[in-house]
Design an enzyme around this catalytic site. Structure first.
Site, PDB file in Angstrom:
ATOM      1  N   ASP A 166       0.373  -5.734   1.450  1.00  0.00           N
ATOM      2  CA  ASP A 166       0.872  -5.591   2.381  1.00  0.00           C
ATOM      3  C   ASP A 166       2.267  -4.729   1.394  1.00  0.00           C
ATOM      4  O   ASP A 166       2.268  -5.478   0.549  1.00  0.00           O
ATOM      5  CB  ASP A 166       1.694  -6.308   2.983  1.00  0.00           C
ATOM      6  CG  ASP A 166       2.625  -6.053   4.348  1.00  0.00           C
ATOM      7  OD1 ASP A 166       2.693  -4.600   4.076  1.00  0.00           O
ATOM      8  OD2 ASP A 166       3.875  -6.617   4.722  1.00  0.00           O
ATOM      9  N   GLY A 167       3.584  -3.818   1.819  1.00  0.00           N
ATOM     10  CA  GLY A 167       4.115  -2.699   0.803  1.00  0.00           C
ATOM     11  C   GLY A 167       4.026  -1.886   0.372  1.00  0.00           C
ATOM     12  O   GLY A 167       5.214  -1.449  -0.801  1.00  0.00           O
ATOM     13  N   ASN A 168       3.101  -0.875   0.696  1.00  0.00           N
ATOM     14  CA  ASN A 168       2.454   0.698  -0.517  1.00  0.00           C
ATOM     15  C   ASN A 168       3.713   1.038  -0.023  1.00  0.00           C
ATOM     16  O   ASN A 168       4.382   2.558  -1.206  1.00  0.00           O
ATOM     17  CB  ASN A 168       1.228   0.721   0.420  1.00  0.00           C
ATOM     18  CG  ASN A 168       0.070   0.230  -0.305  1.00  0.00           C
ATOM     19  OD1 ASN A 168       0.648  -0.833  -1.201  1.00  0.00           O
ATOM     20  ND2 ASN A 168      -0.509   0.150   0.279  1.00  0.00           N
ATOM     21  N   ARG A 177       7.255   0.315   0.980  1.00  0.00           N
ATOM     22  CA  ARG A 177       8.161   0.534   0.827  1.00  0.00           C
ATOM     23  C   ARG A 177       8.108   0.765  -0.534  1.00  0.00           C
ATOM     24  O   ARG A 177       9.049   0.795  -1.284  1.00  0.00           O
ATOM     25  CB  ARG A 177       8.420  -0.713   0.930  1.00  0.00           C
ATOM     26  CG  ARG A 177       9.336  -1.144   1.905  1.00  0.00           C
ATOM     27  CD  ARG A 177       9.222  -2.952   2.739  1.00  0.00           C
ATOM     28  NE  ARG A 177       8.043  -3.197   2.881  1.00  0.00           N
ATOM     29  CZ  ARG A 177       7.964  -4.332   3.232  1.00  0.00           C
ATOM     30  NH1 ARG A 177       9.092  -5.461   3.346  1.00  0.00           N
ATOM     31  NH2 ARG A 177       6.630  -5.235   4.037  1.00  0.00           N
ATOM     32  N   ASN A 216      -2.052   0.162  12.355  1.00  0.00           N
ATOM     33  CA  ASN A 216      -1.555   1.078  11.521  1.00  0.00           C
ATOM     34  C   ASN A 216      -1.887   2.671  12.315  1.00  0.00           C
ATOM     35  O   ASN A 216      -1.931   3.665  11.652  1.00  0.00           O
ATOM     36  CB  ASN A 216      -2.195   1.034  10.319  1.00  0.00           C
ATOM     37  CG  ASN A 216      -2.549   0.304   9.774  1.00  0.00           C
ATOM     38  OD1 ASN A 216      -2.387  -0.998   9.052  1.00  0.00           O
ATOM     39  ND2 ASN A 216      -0.743  -0.485   9.943  1.00  0.00           N
ATOM     40  N   GLU A 243      -5.352 -22.035   4.000  1.00  0.00           N
ATOM     41  CA  GLU A 243      -3.704 -22.151   3.513  1.00  0.00           C
ATOM     42  C   GLU A 243      -3.496 -20.962   3.084  1.00  0.00           C
ATOM     43  O   GLU A 243      -3.909 -19.889   2.803  1.00  0.00           O
ATOM     44  CB  GLU A 243      -3.945 -22.550   2.020  1.00  0.00           C
ATOM     45  CG  GLU A 243      -4.879 -23.852   2.066  1.00  0.00           C
ATOM     46  CD  GLU A 243      -4.257 -25.305   2.886  1.00  0.00           C
ATOM     47  OE1 GLU A 243      -2.422 -24.723   2.929  1.00  0.00           O
ATOM     48  OE2 GLU A 243      -4.232 -26.476   3.422  1.00  0.00           O
TER      49      GLU A 243
END
Length: 270
Positions: free
Chosen positions: A28-30, A32, A76, A238
């Site tokens: 995640d975050g490409n 931004r 997406n 986890e």
């Protein structure tokens, strides 16, 4: 220099630790990252693709046998046509790079999970080709929801599940549908199915059936939610949330995530 020293220390700490057998990562975050860099969105996806190849090398180095990459969700698919066109091409190129990769001197196995019918034909075909080329050969064409065969020759160092056109709720729906279709072919009534149905039986029809559930799920970019990723399989996983955007995620960040996992006491509800 300081990071290199710290990285070696963290790696040393892991030598005697209990390591995860299956790591799932939400890349995640490409977008931004691209905005902050003043670059095109496609440049962010390209940087994210480079990081994926690096990440598989890090997992191979630690001997992590199974990795699941959340690359494209069903949600997406609602992005703009221009972005999706670039993204599909980048995913296709990344699949080629993964198929050719030999981290630690051994090949990888690529196994797509998701809904191929949602994807453009060229990408669906590429997924099929890479799957068969690396030895994860689906026995039911083209749905990919089946057992995989061992590749002839060298054993892979990492089994990579590529979640493309993937939705966690849809995976469960598909599993139940496949279970019911099979029961119908066997002449079982709905009442019989309902009476005997168990979580383990549903698990046998998931996209990742036959594989261990993820021990550790990593999400980058500071977001702290599951977003439909491996909803069934993650019941006792986890979680590790990293602030770094995916293209900025470093090897030391990965090692810290694994060390954090190793220091936790897993109770599995007990």
């Amino acid at each position: 220099m300081a990071y290199a020293v710290y990285e070696r220390r963290v790696l040393s700490d892991l030598k005697s630790c209990r390591l995860p057998k299956h790591i799932a990562v939400m890349v995640d975050g490409n977008r931004r990252w691209a905005r902050l860099a003043g670059a095109h969105t496609a440049d962010g996806h390209l940087a994210g693709a480079d990081k994926i190849v690096e990440f598989i090398g890090w997992c191979a180095e630690l001997g992590i046998p199974t990795v699941t990459l959340y690359m494209l969700s069903t949600e997406n698919m609602g992005r703009s046509d221009e972005e999706l066109e670039h993204l599909m091409r980048i995913i296709s190129d990344t699949l080629d790079r993964l198929a050719d990769a030999r981290p630690g001197g051994r090949p990888v196995r690529v196994h797509p999970v998701g809904q191929p019918e949602l994807l453009p034909e060229p990408l669906a075909t590429k997924l099929w080709d890479v799957t068969t080329a690396t030895g994860a050969i689906p026995r039911v064409d083209p749905q990919w929801r089946s057992d995989s065969a061992e590749a002839a020759g060298e054993q892979p160092c990492v089994h990579i599940n590529v979640a493309v056109g993937y939705g966690g709720r849809q995976e469960i729906v598909d599993a139940v549908k496949d279970l019911m279709r099979t029961a119908d072919k066997q002449g079982r009534s709905l009442a019989d199915v309902a009476e005997s149905l168990t979580p383990a039986e549903i698990g046998e029809w998931l996209y990742t059936r036959g594989q261990p559930d993820p021990d550790l799920i990593i999400r980058t970019s500071g977001e702290q939610r599951l977003s439909g990723f491996l909803m069934w399989q993650s019941a006792y996983s986890e979680f590790y949330f990293a602030e770094a955007l995916w293209p900025d995620f470093r090897r030391v960040d990965f090692l810290r995530a694994v060390r954090d996992y190793a220091n936790r006491k897993r109770r599995f509800g007990q």
